[in-house]
Each structure stands twice: as C-alpha cells, then as structure tokens.
Design a protein around this motif. Sequence first.
Motif, PDB file in Angstrom:
ATOM      1  N   ALA A 178       0.849  -1.193   0.000  1.00 56.86           N
ATOM      2  CA  ALA A 178       0.000   0.000   0.000  1.00 56.86           C
ATOM      3  C   ALA A 178       0.886   1.246   0.000  1.00 56.86           C
ATOM      4  CB  ALA A 178      -0.922   0.008   1.217  1.00 56.86           C
ATOM      5  N   ASP A 179       0.517   2.224  -0.819  1.00 58.01           N
ATOM      6  CA  ASP A 179       1.260   3.484  -0.853  1.00 58.01           C
ATOM      7  C   ASP A 179       0.878   4.389   0.306  1.00 58.01           C
ATOM      8  OD1 ASP A 179       2.511   3.178  -3.610  1.00 58.01           O
ATOM      9  OD2 ASP A 179       0.379   3.016  -4.108  1.00 58.01           O
ATOM     10  N   ARG A 180      -0.353   4.260   0.772  1.00 52.27           N
ATOM     11  CA  ARG A 180      -0.897   5.102   1.826  1.00 52.27           C
ATOM     12  C   ARG A 180      -1.713   4.232   2.776  1.00 52.27           C
ATOM     13  NH1 ARG A 180       2.025   7.872  -0.813  1.00 52.27           N
ATOM     14  NH2 ARG A 180       1.595   9.868  -1.858  1.00 52.27           N
ATOM     15  N   VAL A 181      -1.898   4.711   3.992  1.00 51.44           N
ATOM     16  CA  VAL A 181      -2.802   4.054   4.942  1.00 51.44           C
ATOM     17  C   VAL A 181      -3.665   5.124   5.606  1.00 51.44           C
ATOM     18  CG1 VAL A 181      -1.472   1.969   5.434  1.00 51.44           C
ATOM     19  CG2 VAL A 181      -0.969   4.079   6.690  1.00 51.44           C
ATOM     20  N   SER A 182      -4.839   4.715   6.033  1.00 50.86           N
ATOM     21  CA  SER A 182      -5.732   5.612   6.751  1.00 50.86           C
ATOM     22  C   SER A 182      -6.426   4.831   7.856  1.00 50.86           C
ATOM     23  CB  SER A 182      -6.762   6.226   5.794  1.00 50.86           C
ATOM     24  OG  SER A 182      -7.487   5.217   5.120  1.00 50.86           O
ATOM     25  N   ILE A 183      -7.019   5.563   8.781  1.00 47.90           N
ATOM     26  CA  ILE A 183      -7.688   4.933   9.922  1.00 47.90           C
ATOM     27  C   ILE A 183      -9.099   5.490  10.032  1.00 47.90           C
ATOM     28  CG2 ILE A 183      -7.755   4.847  12.452  1.00 47.90           C
ATOM     29  CD1 ILE A 183      -4.750   4.533  12.449  1.00 47.90           C
ATOM     30  N   ILE A 205       4.700   5.374  12.840  1.00 46.12           N
ATOM     31  CA  ILE A 205       4.954   4.206  11.998  1.00 46.12           C
ATOM     32  C   ILE A 205       4.940   4.576  10.511  1.00 46.12           C
ATOM     33  CG2 ILE A 205       3.969   2.008  11.209  1.00 46.12           C
ATOM     34  CD1 ILE A 205       2.975   1.564  14.083  1.00 46.12           C
ATOM     35  N   ALA A 206       3.914   5.301  10.086  1.00 45.43           N
ATOM     36  CA  ALA A 206       3.701   5.521   8.654  1.00 45.43           C
ATOM     37  C   ALA A 206       4.269   6.836   8.133  1.00 45.43           C
ATOM     38  CB  ALA A 206       2.204   5.450   8.352  1.00 45.43           C
ATOM     39  N   GLY A 207       4.529   7.789   8.997  1.00 44.23           N
ATOM     40  CA  GLY A 207       5.049   9.082   8.538  1.00 44.23           C
ATOM     41  C   GLY A 207       4.102   9.745   7.560  1.00 44.23           C
ATOM     42  N   ASP A 208       4.656  10.262   6.458  1.00 48.49           N
ATOM     43  CA  ASP A 208       3.810  10.958   5.491  1.00 48.49           C
ATOM     44  C   ASP A 208       2.967  10.001   4.644  1.00 48.49           C
ATOM     45  OD1 ASP A 208       5.721   9.884   3.810  1.00 48.49           O
ATOM     46  OD2 ASP A 208       6.496  11.814   3.112  1.00 48.49           O
ATOM     47  N   ARG A 209       3.111   8.697   4.879  1.00 46.52           N
ATOM     48  CA  ARG A 209       2.232   7.736   4.202  1.00 46.52           C
ATOM     49  C   ARG A 209       0.923   7.543   4.961  1.00 46.52           C
ATOM     50  NH1 ARG A 209       5.525   2.425   2.817  1.00 46.52           N
ATOM     51  NH2 ARG A 209       6.345   2.743   4.937  1.00 46.52           N
ATOM     52  N   PHE A 210       0.827   8.143   6.170  1.00 51.73           N
ATOM     53  CA  PHE A 210      -0.470   8.180   6.855  1.00 51.73           C
ATOM     54  C   PHE A 210      -1.307   9.239   6.157  1.00 51.73           C
ATOM     55  CE2 PHE A 210      -3.784   9.182   9.722  1.00 51.73           C
ATOM     56  CZ  PHE A 210      -3.991   8.064  10.492  1.00 51.73           C
ATOM     57  N   TRP A 211      -2.388   8.843   5.505  1.00 53.50           N
ATOM     58  CA  TRP A 211      -3.057   9.675   4.522  1.00 53.50           C
ATOM     59  C   TRP A 211      -4.292  10.377   5.041  1.00 53.50           C
ATOM     60  CZ3 TRP A 211      -1.226  11.769   0.445  1.00 53.50           C
ATOM     61  CH2 TRP A 211      -2.030  12.192  -0.617  1.00 53.50           C
ATOM     62  N   CYS A 212      -5.064   9.735   5.926  1.00 54.61           N
ATOM     63  CA  CYS A 212      -6.397  10.277   6.170  1.00 54.61           C
ATOM     64  C   CYS A 212      -7.012   9.747   7.462  1.00 54.61           C
ATOM     65  CB  CYS A 212      -7.292   9.897   4.994  1.00 54.61           C
ATOM     66  SG  CYS A 212      -8.794  10.869   4.846  1.00 54.61           S
ATOM     67  N   GLY A 213      -7.824  10.592   8.100  1.00 52.83           N
ATOM     68  CA  GLY A 213      -8.659  10.170   9.210  1.00 52.83           C
ATOM     69  C   GLY A 213     -10.124  10.185   8.788  1.00 52.83           C
ATOM     70  N   GLY A 233      -0.924  15.623  14.148  1.00 51.92           N
ATOM     71  CA  GLY A 233      -0.200  15.916  12.919  1.00 51.92           C
ATOM     72  C   GLY A 233      -0.879  15.483  11.648  1.00 51.92           C
ATOM     73  N   VAL A 234      -2.120  14.995  11.731  1.00 50.82           N
ATOM     74  CA  VAL A 234      -2.866  14.561  10.546  1.00 50.82           C
ATOM     75  C   VAL A 234      -3.642  15.753   9.987  1.00 50.82           C
ATOM     76  CG1 VAL A 234      -4.680  13.017   9.719  1.00 50.82           C
ATOM     77  CG2 VAL A 234      -3.014  12.209  11.402  1.00 50.82           C
ATOM     78  N   ASN A 235      -3.638  15.922   8.668  1.00 43.87           N
ATOM     79  CA  ASN A 235      -4.331  17.082   8.097  1.00 43.87           C
ATOM     80  C   ASN A 235      -5.168  16.746   6.862  1.00 43.87           C
ATOM     81  OD1 ASN A 235      -2.259  16.687   6.237  1.00 43.87           O
ATOM     82  ND2 ASN A 235      -1.971  18.881   5.878  1.00 43.87           N
ATOM     83  N   ARG A 236      -5.600  15.500   6.756  1.00 46.99           N
ATOM     84  CA  ARG A 236      -6.500  15.114   5.664  1.00 46.99           C
ATOM     85  C   ARG A 236      -7.626  14.274   6.274  1.00 46.99           C
ATOM     86  NH1 ARG A 236      -3.196  14.086   2.298  1.00 46.99           N
ATOM     87  NH2 ARG A 236      -3.627  15.352   0.446  1.00 46.99           N
ATOM     88  N   PHE A 237      -8.887  14.628   5.920  1.00 47.61           N
ATOM     89  CA  PHE A 237     -10.028  13.986   6.559  1.00 47.61           C
ATOM     90  C   PHE A 237     -11.130  13.700   5.537  1.00 47.61           C
ATOM     91  CE2 PHE A 237      -7.930  16.742   9.620  1.00 47.61           C
ATOM     92  CZ  PHE A 237      -7.653  15.838  10.635  1.00 47.61           C
ATOM     93  N   ASP A 238     -11.785  12.564   5.715  1.00 44.27           N
ATOM     94  CA  ASP A 238     -12.976  12.244   4.944  1.00 44.27           C
ATOM     95  C   ASP A 238     -14.179  12.934   5.581  1.00 44.27           C
ATOM     96  OD1 ASP A 238     -11.588  10.574   3.244  1.00 44.27           O
ATOM     97  OD2 ASP A 238     -12.152   8.734   4.292  1.00 44.27           O
ATOM     98  N   ALA A 239     -15.137  13.309   4.748  1.00 45.77           N
ATOM     99  CA  ALA A 239     -16.380  13.889   5.249  1.00 45.77           C
ATOM    100  C   ALA A 239     -17.454  13.723   4.190  1.00 45.77           C
ATOM    101  CB  ALA A 239     -16.203  15.359   5.604  1.00 45.77           C
ATOM    102  N   CYS A 240     -18.714  13.742   4.630  1.00 38.46           N
ATOM    103  CA  CYS A 240     -19.855  13.607   3.725  1.00 38.46           C
ATOM    104  C   CYS A 240     -20.714  14.867   3.796  1.00 38.46           C
ATOM    105  CB  CYS A 240     -20.734  12.424   4.129  1.00 38.46           C
ATOM    106  SG  CYS A 240     -20.129  10.808   3.629  1.00 38.46           S
TER     107      CYS A 240
END
Length: 318
Positions: A178-183, A205-213, A233-240
């Motif tokens: 995987a290039d990226r991971v999210s939680i 663990i993932a550094g800048d490969r941690f992509w999204c919350g 330090g996370v700055n990308r988020f899913d939303a509807c």
Amino acid sequence: MTHPPARLPRSAVIREVGLRDGLQSIATILPTAQKIEWIRAAYQAGQREIEVGSFVPARLLPQLADTAELVAFAKTLPNLFTSVLVPNLRGAENAIAAKADLMIVPLSASHAHSLANLRKTPDDVVAEVAKIRAARDASGARILIEGGVGTAFGCTLQGHVDKSEVLRLMQALLDAGADRVSIADTVGYADPGMVRDLFEDAVKIAGDRFWCGHFHDTRGLGLANVYAALEAGVNRFDACLAGIGGCPHAPGASGNVSTEDLAYMLGSMGIETGIDIDRLLALRTRVAEWLAGETLHGSLWQAGLPKTFGLPAQALSA
C-alpha cells in the motif's frame, strides 16, 4: 482570519466521500446526471479530492453502479484527485482501467466485522492488497493504493479492538505494498483521547504515508475527534456533505462528519482548506432536494456563518 495554534497544521484537505460512503448507505439511487452535478459543484466550491464511488457488483450496491462514468467525468476537471473504493482484485482492475488516481482497499481491524463486510479475515485483505499491488505495477498504472483500517476504535459486532492489532495491520498493509494508509472510526466509538493516542503512534509508523482520518459523528464527537487528529499531525479527513453515510454491516453507525461543518471549523481556526463555504452550503441545499425523505445531518446549514467568520485576528481581539 485567525491563525491556527502553533501545534496544528496550517492547511488541511477534506476528501468528499458522500458520493460513495454516503449514497451506499441510503435507499435513494441518485441519477448519474445529478452525481455529475454534485462533483462539478463540489469542485467549483474548491474541493480537490473526491471519492466518486466504488467498484463493487451492481447487484450488491446499485447506488454505485455508475462509478466508471463518474471517474471519467471527474478526470475532465483539472487537478481533481479522484478516488474510488475497491474491495478486491477485480475491483482494483476496474479502477486501473478507469484511470482513477487512488483506490482505497478497506480492511476491518475487527475480525467479526471483516467477515461480515468482506467475508475475509483482516490478513486475507492484506494478502489481497499484495495482489493488487502486483497487478498495479504490472499494468504500469500510476494509481495509488490506500489501505484503510476500519473499526479501529471498536466494533458493534466484536466490541473491543486492540490498538496493537490496528497498528499491526497498518504496518502489514504498508509491507504488502500500500502506498498510503488511513484509519477509520467506522461505528463512532472513538473519543478525542483515543484518537490522539492511536494517531500519534500511527504517524510514528507511517510518517507521510499516513493519509487520512475518517470519523463518524454517531455519538456527537466527530469534530472533536478531528481536532485530536490535527494535534497528532494529521491534516486530511474524509467527510460527507450533509453528514450522510454509515456502514451497512455496523448497526447504528449512521452519520459521517458533515463536510460543511468540518470546513467551517477548520476555516474558523484559520486552517486553510481552499473551500468556499457559501458555495458548499448552496450545494448542500441542492443535494437535500435530491435526497428528499432521507435523514440528513449537520449544524451549519441551519445557523449559517457567523458575521465574524473570516475577519482578521486583530479585529476579533479588538
């Protein structure tokens, strides 16, 4: 405009997932033409990451049967990063053929939820990601692979999910290609303390490969959990948009974080998102008309923007 506290990111990205996570969870099947209008209007409002659908059999999710057509339209909009969800290698092959920018492979840290949702164990999904990576590389495609670890804070089917298991599976996804991971807090069990604790270790663990919350507002803590993730330090988020969405295999998990409420919170704190909130609210009004009869959520659409929104910090402190 106020400035964010020094410990918070100065900018953030909101990935709109209403066209997939939202629409798959409601009865209404939105016509393709209206979905295209949604994508166009979200783009005009400044959104640059949109999850447009999922490559799953139409008999399972007829709401998402037009995903390939939506990817094709989204690719005509300059600098729009288009993502899709894929549950397996077949779905990934379709995403590669459609030329999406990113495909999200969902993995449930809860073994019970994984079996109910995908009929696979979490480690089976890791093995599938390795196959997807091999197929992607063999095709020469540049599409990114994101491994999304869901039910990371607990599950309505299994109950407790160990933090160590979440981190193990996240590392396994990276090791599998995987290039990226999210939680994701799939069922809305998280609180800010839990988010900060898990996300801090995940970023280590993932550094800048941690992509999204990815947070659900099931118990009213969605935005508070976003704030805790920002502190980690996370700055990308899913939303509807309008807070629609949920999980068909997790009872009670309705209500993703509302895009418009999240954009307002970030903007009010001086965190740049590039989103024109007035245009976003206008789109919400249109989507609400299309989804008449469905349960919608959110607060900003009712109260509107405060008169102080966007004023310089010195004006607010005067």
